[in-house]
Design a protein around this motif. Structure first.
Motif, short mmCIF file in Angstrom:
data_model
loop_
_atom_site.label_atom_id
_atom_site.label_comp_id
_atom_site.label_asym_id
_atom_site.label_seq_id
_atom_site.Cartn_x
_atom_site.Cartn_y
_atom_site.Cartn_z
N ASP A 133 0.68 -0.97 0.16
CA ASP A 133 0.16 -0.01 0.12
C ASP A 133 0.86 1.31 0.08
O ASP A 133 0.08 2.48 -0.94
CB ASP A 133 -1.19 -0.37 1.35
N ASP A 134 2.07 0.96 0.59
CA ASP A 134 3.12 2.73 1.09
C ASP A 134 3.50 2.66 -0.47
O ASP A 134 3.46 3.49 -1.37
CB ASP A 134 3.83 2.04 2.27
N ASP A 145 2.21 1.64 -4.07
CA ASP A 145 1.36 2.10 -4.76
C ASP A 145 0.94 3.71 -3.85
O ASP A 145 1.08 4.29 -5.05
CB ASP A 145 0.11 1.35 -3.79
N ARG A 146 0.78 4.17 -3.09
CA ARG A 146 1.09 5.25 -2.80
C ARG A 146 1.85 6.72 -3.14
O ARG A 146 1.56 7.52 -3.93
CB ARG A 146 0.36 5.94 -1.57
#
Length: 208
Positions: free
Chosen positions: A56-57, A59-60
């Motif tokens: 998630d990190d 992708d952000r």
């Protein structure tokens, strides 16, 4: 390019920092997951949550895909992202190919559980991937490269895991735009897989 006497490395050795270090860590995670399986003492649900948080990190902070593609293909050096030699690609072993005085290219690599096919042996598709790429690098080292048109493999014996493997190739002939190249994977001095390739001297346009 003409083969020299220094046996230069034809693929990026990696920096040991940044994305290269992160890819090394990801390779370790892949191998450790396979080693552990669901019979180890680790809480794999917690592991999954931690890994998803990392993804998630990433992708952000990731750029637009089209912009990333342009960045991947910038310049005219050796690519760093391919699935065989790319230090920033976690599924690459990675292979470190060097150019030899006789015009061939060669690397030594040891494969683990992530590349297993039959019990204790390398997946045949992984052997094909390594050889397709190595034949391509041999063409570049010899001076004329192109796209794979045909790849024929002979599996002479199972290729072992956890054993130093020699992956080698050399350009055989050039007839106009048609390039013929051969290579092999060997273990303990014995050929395991032999490859013959036909390449066509053409290249797709790079992303812009």
């Amino acid at each position: 390019m003409t083969a020299g006497t220094e046996q230069p490395e034809l693929t990026s050795p990696g920096t040991g920092t940044g994305i290269d270090a992160a890819a090394d860590a990801a390779r370790r995670v892949i191998e450790s997951l396979l080693r552990s399986g669901d019979r180890g003492g680790t809480d794999l649900d917690t592991v999954a949550d931690r890994l998803n948080a990392v993804a998630d990190d990433l992708d952000r902070g990731a750029p637009d895909l089209a912009a990333r593609m342009v960045h991947m293909w910038r310049g005219d050096g050796v690519t760093r992202h391919d699935p065989v030699t790319g230090p920033e690609n976690a599924i690459a072993p990675p292979l470190h190919l060097t150019g030899c005085e006789d015009g061939s290219v060669e690397a030594t690599v040891e494969l683990g559980l992530a590349h297993q096919g039959p019990p204790g042996y390398v997946h045949g598709g992984m052997s094909a991937l390594l050889l397709d790429h190595t034949l391509g690098v041999a063409n570049h080292w010899a001076g004329l490269s192109g796209m794979t048109a045909e790849l024929t493999l002979r599996y002479l014996r199972p290729t072992p895991l956890f054993t130093p493997l020699t992956v080698a190739a050399h350009q055989v002939s050039v007839d106009g735009r048609r390039i013929r190249t051969s290579g092999s994977i060997s273990a303990d001095g014995r050929e395991c897989v032999r490859a013959e390739g036909l390449f066509v001297a053409t290249h797709p346009a790079r992303p812009r």
